[in-house]
Design an enzyme around this catalytic site. Structure first.
Site, mmCIF file in Angstrom:
data_model
loop_
_atom_site.group_PDB
_atom_site.id
_atom_site.type_symbol
_atom_site.label_atom_id
_atom_site.label_comp_id
_atom_site.label_asym_id
_atom_site.label_seq_id
_atom_site.Cartn_x
_atom_site.Cartn_y
_atom_site.Cartn_z
ATOM 1 N N ASP A 561 0.850 -1.146 -0.105
ATOM 2 C CA ASP A 561 -0.059 -0.007 -0.008
ATOM 3 C C ASP A 561 0.814 1.217 -0.038
ATOM 4 O O ASP A 561 1.886 1.361 0.828
ATOM 5 C CB ASP A 561 -1.044 0.100 1.227
ATOM 6 C CG ASP A 561 -1.930 0.983 0.951
ATOM 7 O OD1 ASP A 561 -1.723 2.211 1.073
ATOM 8 O OD2 ASP A 561 -3.272 0.688 0.999
ATOM 9 N N HIS A 620 -2.261 -2.819 8.205
ATOM 10 C CA HIS A 620 -2.687 -1.483 8.333
ATOM 11 C C HIS A 620 -4.263 -1.543 7.881
ATOM 12 O O HIS A 620 -4.814 -2.564 7.461
ATOM 13 C CB HIS A 620 -2.053 -0.637 7.436
ATOM 14 C CG HIS A 620 -2.555 -1.152 5.801
ATOM 15 N ND1 HIS A 620 -3.358 -0.419 5.242
ATOM 16 C CD2 HIS A 620 -1.774 -2.005 4.966
ATOM 17 C CE1 HIS A 620 -3.461 -1.058 3.832
ATOM 18 N NE2 HIS A 620 -2.369 -1.869 3.841
#
Length: 727
Positions: A561, A620
């Site tokens: 990401d 996350h």
């Protein structure tokens, strides 16, 4: 505590007696006045002071002031001025302004002390030669050749003997138990007595009982008030600087400057009332005290007690000391006050002119005048540094120029700025880097006018402000507040879209989007240029040392990401993390089918070759891979195949869905996935063996993107990482 302080107090006492007598001689005061100041400085300032090791007493740095006051007002009136100076110090201590004294430039203080030392040495040299000191240092210099030419055999021999003992004593380690000043006076006194030299002896009179109380000085009250302030400030500043220096000499409690200033005020009040010299913290006695092993303020107090007892019981011994020997001691101390080590320290900060000018002013004009001149020069140099600006123009190739402006850009720097900008060829592309902590209107107008003119001529100017938007505020007409702002030294982490260059309004009829003020830095190439220009010079020495190999301490497995930047969330730098990134921060199990050699190879290399001691898996919030596992997997064959490695995480999530008040299902799965990847790591035999032996640690982190918060994860807990307290 006393087993250390009693011996230390005796050593300081042996140093204090000869120095106090010598300073009284140089000040034109009765010898007993120096001893009174030593007693009061030890007992009163030592007991009440803010430093546990500082020793106070009569200071050589004040001898010139006292000598002038004695010559002008008489001795008893000088005691009155000392008393009033003590009251002023008490008031300043009560107002807690002690730290303001530290704002005085050390170059001025050291220059003042060096000037005082030179004046003392010149005046006492005449006494050593058997003559009488003149009224000024210049007169002492003029009269010196004639004084040397005359025959003063006994005085010269006593002075030479005293100086020879002082110089030789410290070079013989076994003799250091006895302080050199005491040894020099004892040797000179004994030799002079045995050989019957014709010398002048110290007149102690009736000792302490012969001293008289203070009187109010008569004369111009403006001058008297100035004298009181001068004594109070000089004694206070010297005491506070000594107090600060004493902190570096011991490991005990740190000094309280306001308490120290108050204690000095009380000591001067008492010393003036008893007929003593002004009191200040003294570097020589303080250093001697610490080196002798003092642990508490009892050493300073006891040294004052020993001075009192010695004077009361053995005043007859003091009367045997030749004045020429005391003068030689002061001559030696005066020369030592011109400390070349301070000059070397000041050279790196370009403050030697302040030191030299202050010293010269004290020697040839006067103490107050010399200090005032030094302070004025220090202020002028400080203003010059505050208005300093550097303009550097470099050719970066391909017809471009880089102009770096650093410092405070004021009207004083406009000539240098315009001269440098005139060297930029018309039509050239310019990268204008403004490293400014201030820009006034005159500088802005000069810079802005040049930019408009350069762009009208076909050139392009890209402005990048590192230390605040001074130029941008000038373009928009906004007011910068505060006047100076701290540099934005961490702006490197901002995404490209958030970094904007300040540009002037479009000229009439303009249509080029490249000069619009809201156009961001859009591409990777621009970022690499910024790295080469700004960051590379800073990290190049570090990377040069690392070029031959790496020794990371962590293997860091995290998601691909774009919002996750490992070095930011771990505050790490080059060489700290061996990083593996993939979609979903997966660690495929060892017997996975199909096998994944990429992650396995990274784990294997990090553990067996690099010898990392920790493997961290970091997930996350809002992970797209976890969202795909919960919903419909996109029709992307490679991604569909890769997400097979998340099946165990999904199964674990279904088996333990969490409490109703827990986070949403997506973030719960993101956290469960981290725990599962830690288990997957244990499927590698070499990892499991090292974990069992305690040579390898596995850790789980979870980064909440919206809250910018890192959490520690394990099977039982979900714990936010605590913030560091303090600055």
């Amino acid at each position: 505590m006393l087993k250390h302080d009693v011996p230390a107090s005796l050593v300081v006492f042996l140093v204090a007696v000869p120095l106090s007598l010598g300073i009284a001689l140089a000040s034109g005061a009765p010898p007993a006045a120096g001893l009174v100041a030593a007693v009061v400085g030890g007992v009163v300032a030592g007991a009440l002071g803010g430093s546990v090791v500082q020793v106070s007493g009569p200071a050589a740095g004040l001898s010139l002031v006292v000598a002038e006051l004695v010559d002008t007002y008489g001795w008893r009136a000088t005691c009155g001025i000392t008393l009033m100076a003590g009251v002023v110090q008490l008031l300043l201590g009560g107002l807690r302004v002690a730290r303001a004294a530290l704002g005085v430039s050390p170059a001025v203080v050291h220059g003042m002390l060096a000037g005082v030392g030179a004046v003392i040495a010149l005046s006492q040299l005449h006494i050593v030669l058997g003559g009488t000191p003149q009224r000024s240092a210049l007169e002492n210099i003029v009269e010196l050749p004639g004084q040397i030419a005359r025959n003063h055999s006994h005085a010269v021999m006593a002075g030479t003997l005293t100086i020879a003992v002082l110089m030789a004593w410290s070079r013989i380690p076994r003799l250091k138990v006895v302080p050199a000043p005491l040894a020099a006076l004892v040797v000179a006194t004994v030799v002079a007595t045995l050989l019957g030299w014709d010398l002048t002896r110290v007149d102690l009179g009736a000792g302490f009982s012969g001293l008289q109380g203070p009187l109010l000085p008569k004369g111009d009250w403006h001058a008297i008030a100035g004298a009181v302030l001068l004594v109070a400030l000089l004694a206070g500043v010297e005491s506070l600087l000594t107090c600060v220096a004493s902190n570096r000499l011991h490991d005990g409690p740190r000094a309280d400057l306001d308490r120290e200033l108050t204690a000095q005020g009380a000591a001067n009040l008492v010393s003036g009332a008893l007929g003593g010299l002004p009191v200040a913290g003294v570097v020589v006695r303080t250093t001697t005290n610490v080196r002798a092993g003092a642990r508490s303020r009892w050493s300073a107090v006891l040294h004052g007690v020993w001075v009192l007892l010695f004077t009361a019981a053995f005043a007859w011994m003091i009367a045997l000391i030749p004045l020429e020997a005391l003068a030689a001691l002061l001559l030696f101390i005066g020369v030592q006050m011109v400390n070349l080590a301070h000059v070397r320290n000041l050279r790196g900060h370009r403050e030697v002119p302040v030191y030299v000018v202050t010293m010269g002013g004290v020697v040839f004009i006067g103490l107050a005048e010399g200090v005032a001149i030094g302070l004025g020069l220090a202020a002028l140099l400080a203003l010059r540094r505050l208005a300093w600006v550097s303009v550097d123009v470099r050719d970066t190739g391909e017809g471009r120029r880089r102009v770096a402006v650093t410092g405070s850009l004021t009207f004083l720097g406009v000539p240098r700025l315009t001269e440098a900008l005139a060297a930029v060829p018309p039509g050239a592309g310019v990268e204008l880097d403004l490293h400014l902590d201030f820009m006034d209107n005159a500088a802005f107008e000069a810079l802005h006018a040049w930019r408009l003119e350069h762009e009208r001529g076909g050139g392009a100017v890209d402005v990048d402000e590192v230390h605040g938007d001074w130029y941008a505020a000038g373009v928009s007409g906004a007011r910068m507040f505060p006047a100076r702002i701290p540099p934005r030294h961490e702006r490197w982490w901002l995404p490209w879209a958030y970094r904007r260059t300040a540009r002037p309004p479009l000229p009439a009829g303009g249509h080029d989007a490249a000069v619009h003020p809201d156009v961001p830095m859009p591409d990777l190439l621009h970022g690499t240029r910024e790295f080469q220009r700004r960051t590379a010079p800073l990290v190049r020495p570090l990377l040069h040392r690392m070029a031959r190999g790496q020794t990371p301490s962590h293997l860091f497995v995290t998601c691909a990401d774009s919002r996750i930047v490992p070095n930011i969330i771990t505050a790490s730098g080059p060489g700290d993390l061996f990083t593996v990134r993939n979609v979903g921060n997966f660690v495929p199990r060892a017997p996975s089918a199909p096998p994944d050699d990429s992650v396995a190879a990274a784990v294997e290399y990090a553990v067996t070759v690099l010898g990392v001691r920790t493997i961290t898996v970091c997930g996350h919030s809002g992970c797209g891979a976890m969202a795909a596992l919960l919903g419909e997997v996109p029709d992307l064959p490679a991604l569909r195949s890769w997400l097979r490695h998340g099946r165990q995480s999904l199964a674990r999530f279904v088996a333990h869905p969490g409490d109703e008040d827990d986070a949403g299902p997506l973030d719960r799965l993101c956290r469960v996935n981290v725990i599962q990847q830690l288990d997957n790591l244990r499927t590698y035999p070499f990892v499991d063996a090292l974990v069992r032996s305690g040579d390898l640690e596995l850790a789980g982190l979870y980064f909440d993107i919206g809250a910018a918060r890192v959490h520690l994860l394990d099977r039982e807990r979900f714990t936010p990482v605590p913030e560091l307290s303090g600055g």
